[in-house]
Design a protein around this motif. Sequence first.
Motif, PDB file in Angstrom:
ATOM      1  N   MET A   1     112.367  50.418  24.181  1.00  0.00           N
ATOM      2  CA  MET A   1     113.093  49.411  23.250  1.00  0.00           C
ATOM      3  C   MET A   1     114.568  50.487  23.295  1.00  0.00           C
ATOM      4  SD  MET A   1     114.950  50.224  20.281  1.00  0.00           S
ATOM      5  CE  MET A   1     116.235  48.837  19.278  1.00  0.00           C
ATOM      6  N   THR A   2     115.798  49.520  23.549  1.00  0.00           N
ATOM      7  CA  THR A   2     116.911  50.125  23.780  1.00  0.00           C
ATOM      8  C   THR A   2     118.151  49.399  23.146  1.00  0.00           C
ATOM      9  OG1 THR A   2     116.359  51.145  25.941  1.00  0.00           O
ATOM     10  CG2 THR A   2     118.725  50.873  25.501  1.00  0.00           C
ATOM     11  N   VAL A   3     119.142  49.859  22.387  1.00  0.00           N
ATOM     12  CA  VAL A   3     120.100  49.252  21.939  1.00  0.00           C
ATOM     13  C   VAL A   3     121.293  49.239  22.905  1.00  0.00           C
ATOM     14  CG1 VAL A   3     121.936  49.014  20.188  1.00  0.00           C
ATOM     15  CG2 VAL A   3     119.363  49.924  19.533  1.00  0.00           C
ATOM     16  N   TYR A   4     121.680  48.180  23.328  1.00  0.00           N
ATOM     17  CA  TYR A   4     122.767  48.008  24.269  1.00  0.00           C
ATOM     18  C   TYR A   4     124.294  47.686  23.662  1.00  0.00           C
ATOM     19  CZ  TYR A   4     118.964  48.208  27.574  1.00  0.00           C
ATOM     20  OH  TYR A   4     117.852  48.309  28.547  1.00  0.00           O
ATOM     21  N   PHE A   5     124.925  48.683  23.586  1.00  0.00           N
ATOM     22  CA  PHE A   5     126.409  48.517  23.217  1.00  0.00           C
ATOM     23  C   PHE A   5     127.330  47.780  24.171  1.00  0.00           C
ATOM     24  CE2 PHE A   5     124.893  51.888  20.379  1.00  0.00           C
ATOM     25  CZ  PHE A   5     125.408  51.394  19.056  1.00  0.00           C
ATOM     26  N   ILE A   6     127.639  46.646  24.305  1.00  0.00           N
ATOM     27  CA  ILE A   6     128.105  45.768  25.093  1.00  0.00           C
ATOM     28  C   ILE A   6     129.529  45.442  24.965  1.00  0.00           C
ATOM     29  CG2 ILE A   6     127.914  43.471  26.604  1.00  0.00           C
ATOM     30  CD1 ILE A   6     124.939  43.605  25.689  1.00  0.00           C
ATOM     31  N   GLY A   7     130.577  45.507  25.821  1.00  0.00           N
ATOM     32  CA  GLY A   7     131.857  45.313  25.637  1.00  0.00           C
ATOM     33  C   GLY A   7     131.935  43.973  26.299  1.00  0.00           C
ATOM     34  N   GLY A  73     109.678  46.820  18.940  1.00  0.00           N
ATOM     35  CA  GLY A  73     109.914  47.238  20.417  1.00  0.00           C
ATOM     36  C   GLY A  73     110.732  46.174  21.160  1.00  0.00           C
ATOM     37  N   GLU A  74     111.691  45.591  20.588  1.00  0.00           N
ATOM     38  CA  GLU A  74     112.574  44.783  21.048  1.00  0.00           C
ATOM     39  C   GLU A  74     113.949  45.286  21.233  1.00  0.00           C
ATOM     40  OE1 GLU A  74     110.497  40.902  18.971  1.00  0.00           O
ATOM     41  OE2 GLU A  74     112.481  41.376  18.270  1.00  0.00           O
ATOM     42  N   ASP A  75     114.453  44.923  22.492  1.00  0.00           N
ATOM     43  CA  ASP A  75     115.743  45.357  22.957  1.00  0.00           C
ATOM     44  C   ASP A  75     116.929  44.778  21.958  1.00  0.00           C
ATOM     45  OD1 ASP A  75     115.091  47.169  24.569  1.00  0.00           O
ATOM     46  OD2 ASP A  75     115.241  45.666  26.449  1.00  0.00           O
ATOM     47  N   ASP A 101     116.283  58.663  16.356  1.00  0.00           N
ATOM     48  CA  ASP A 101     115.578  58.779  17.710  1.00  0.00           C
ATOM     49  C   ASP A 101     115.270  57.216  18.307  1.00  0.00           C
ATOM     50  OD1 ASP A 101     114.736  60.279  19.601  1.00  0.00           O
ATOM     51  OD2 ASP A 101     112.487  60.181  19.110  1.00  0.00           O
ATOM     52  N   ILE A 102     116.342  56.496  18.339  1.00  0.00           N
ATOM     53  CA  ILE A 102     116.317  55.125  18.969  1.00  0.00           C
ATOM     54  C   ILE A 102     117.257  55.038  20.053  1.00  0.00           C
ATOM     55  CG2 ILE A 102     117.194  52.796  18.411  1.00  0.00           C
ATOM     56  CD1 ILE A 102     116.305  52.985  15.669  1.00  0.00           C
ATOM     57  N   PRO A 103     116.800  54.748  21.325  1.00  0.00           N
ATOM     58  CA  PRO A 103     117.722  54.975  22.479  1.00  0.00           C
ATOM     59  C   PRO A 103     118.656  53.741  22.612  1.00  0.00           C
ATOM     60  CG  PRO A 103     115.266  54.747  22.918  1.00  0.00           C
ATOM     61  CD  PRO A 103     115.201  54.429  21.493  1.00  0.00           C
ATOM     62  N   PHE A 104     119.766  54.090  23.264  1.00  0.00           N
ATOM     63  CA  PHE A 104     120.723  53.471  23.481  1.00  0.00           C
ATOM     64  C   PHE A 104     121.546  53.544  24.716  1.00  0.00           C
ATOM     65  CE2 PHE A 104     122.619  57.287  21.681  1.00  0.00           C
ATOM     66  CZ  PHE A 104     123.951  57.452  22.572  1.00  0.00           C
ATOM     67  N   GLU A 105     122.538  52.568  24.936  1.00  0.00           N
ATOM     68  CA  GLU A 105     123.197  52.557  26.323  1.00  0.00           C
ATOM     69  C   GLU A 105     124.492  51.834  25.661  1.00  0.00           C
ATOM     70  OE1 GLU A 105     122.648  50.451  30.650  1.00  0.00           O
ATOM     71  OE2 GLU A 105     121.073  51.699  29.821  1.00  0.00           O
ATOM     72  N   VAL A 106     125.489  52.326  26.652  1.00  0.00           N
ATOM     73  CA  VAL A 106     126.930  51.684  26.403  1.00  0.00           C
ATOM     74  C   VAL A 106     127.285  50.984  27.604  1.00  0.00           C
ATOM     75  CG1 VAL A 106     129.434  52.184  25.916  1.00  0.00           C
ATOM     76  CG2 VAL A 106     127.403  53.547  24.915  1.00  0.00           C
ATOM     77  N   VAL A 107     127.702  49.727  27.612  1.00  0.00           N
ATOM     78  CA  VAL A 107     127.889  48.831  28.685  1.00  0.00           C
ATOM     79  C   VAL A 107     129.500  48.846  28.665  1.00  0.00           C
ATOM     80  CG1 VAL A 107     127.622  46.569  30.117  1.00  0.00           C
ATOM     81  CG2 VAL A 107     125.756  47.922  28.921  1.00  0.00           C
ATOM     82  N   PRO A 108     130.445  49.119  29.508  1.00  0.00           N
ATOM     83  CA  PRO A 108     131.734  48.855  29.144  1.00  0.00           C
ATOM     84  C   PRO A 108     132.194  47.478  29.346  1.00  0.00           C
ATOM     85  CG  PRO A 108     131.316  49.856  31.374  1.00  0.00           C
ATOM     86  CD  PRO A 108     130.065  49.841  30.576  1.00  0.00           C
ATOM     87  N   GLY A 109     133.425  47.392  28.773  1.00  0.00           N
ATOM     88  CA  GLY A 109     134.003  45.976  28.934  1.00  0.00           C
ATOM     89  C   GLY A 109     135.580  45.884  29.243  1.00  0.00           C
ATOM     90  N   VAL A 110     136.048  44.781  29.740  1.00  0.00           N
ATOM     91  CA  VAL A 110     137.565  44.779  29.882  1.00  0.00           C
ATOM     92  C   VAL A 110     138.350  45.144  28.720  1.00  0.00           C
ATOM     93  CG1 VAL A 110     139.297  43.401  30.816  1.00  0.00           C
ATOM     94  CG2 VAL A 110     137.141  43.279  31.634  1.00  0.00           C
ATOM     95  N   PRO A 111     139.304  46.087  28.672  1.00  0.00           N
ATOM     96  CA  PRO A 111     139.972  46.315  27.342  1.00  0.00           C
ATOM     97  C   PRO A 111     141.180  45.730  27.173  1.00  0.00           C
ATOM     98  CG  PRO A 111     140.557  48.191  29.048  1.00  0.00           C
ATOM     99  CD  PRO A 111     139.321  47.094  29.638  1.00  0.00           C
ATOM    100  N   ALA A 112     141.616  45.317  25.923  1.00  0.00           N
ATOM    101  CA  ALA A 112     142.758  44.440  25.639  1.00  0.00           C
ATOM    102  C   ALA A 112     143.968  44.563  26.485  1.00  0.00           C
ATOM    103  CB  ALA A 112     142.999  44.416  24.162  1.00  0.00           C
ATOM    104  N   PHE A 113     144.266  46.111  26.682  1.00  0.00           N
ATOM    105  CA  PHE A 113     145.405  46.470  27.547  1.00  0.00           C
ATOM    106  C   PHE A 113     145.468  46.206  29.045  1.00  0.00           C
ATOM    107  CE2 PHE A 113     142.918  50.164  28.755  1.00  0.00           C
ATOM    108  CZ  PHE A 113     143.794  50.328  29.612  1.00  0.00           C
ATOM    109  N   ALA A 114     144.324  46.135  29.380  1.00  0.00           N
ATOM    110  CA  ALA A 114     144.344  45.855  30.871  1.00  0.00           C
ATOM    111  C   ALA A 114     144.224  44.324  31.056  1.00  0.00           C
ATOM    112  CB  ALA A 114     143.017  46.173  31.350  1.00  0.00           C
ATOM    113  N   ALA A 115     143.603  43.523  30.288  1.00  0.00           N
ATOM    114  CA  ALA A 115     143.697  42.010  30.180  1.00  0.00           C
ATOM    115  C   ALA A 115     145.230  41.793  29.937  1.00  0.00           C
ATOM    116  CB  ALA A 115     142.910  41.513  28.940  1.00  0.00           C
TER     117      ALA A 115
END
Length: 260
Positions: A1-7, A73-75, A101-115
């Motif tokens: 199980m993983t928590v995905y911080f998604i941009g 056990g759900e992502d 002790d919960i696994p996580f991962e960060v997924v980058p996104g397009v930031p406002a200044f770039a857009a």
Amino acid sequence: MTVYFIGAGPGAPDLITVRGLKLIQRCPMCLYAGSLVPEAIVAEAPKDAVVKDTAPMHLDEIIEDIKIAHERGEDVARVHSGDPSIYGAIAEQIRRLRALDIPFEVVPGVPAFAAAAAALGAELTVPGIAQTIILTRTSMKSSAMPERESLAILGQSGATLAIHLSVRNIPHVERELTPHYGPDCPVVVAYRVGWPDQMFIRGTLSDIRQKVRAEKITRTALILVGPAIAPQEFEDSRLYDADFSHILRFQAKEKANEAK
């Protein structure tokens, strides 16, 4: 199980990364910041997924939902606007997850200044004018700014400034930056970049306050300040200068000579 911080990007549904979208499409739980994340993005979650808008929730409630998913056990797709690393409030969530002790991962996104720069057709780092971008905000209702990061101090750099969460504080922006950039310095207020109702208000430090007030913009806007936003004259970069040699160009010339 993983928590995905998604941009999720700035607003346009097709500006999310392929990785982020695929994760949303398969995670059994989707927790998203509803005030800024388009519904079209979270609509990609599985039909039987738990999908919750976290805008009215506090941190304990969010972590409790994640704990429930962890026990099953759900992502979890934890969807934030823009890029999670910029004013994403993920640090306190990550601290809680590490303690549990919960696994996580960060997924980058397009930031406002770039857009915003893309929509304006602008480069924020123009040779001879500005080679630095500073992402910052001002103190309002949210947590206080460190004194060493005041606009009066940051403005001494002459860099391109991308000022978040501060459109209601624009008189302060004008007052603090005019001594360093001058009253005629270009300013763009980018409202809801990437959304169907996006708007760009162009002006200078001397008149942007009146223009923003006329449009009644009070939130969800980014302030870009600096001469690089609307450069009058500037030198070409060395990158594509015919007289400038670098390793890739040297290798290309070698291959061309070998082919003769």
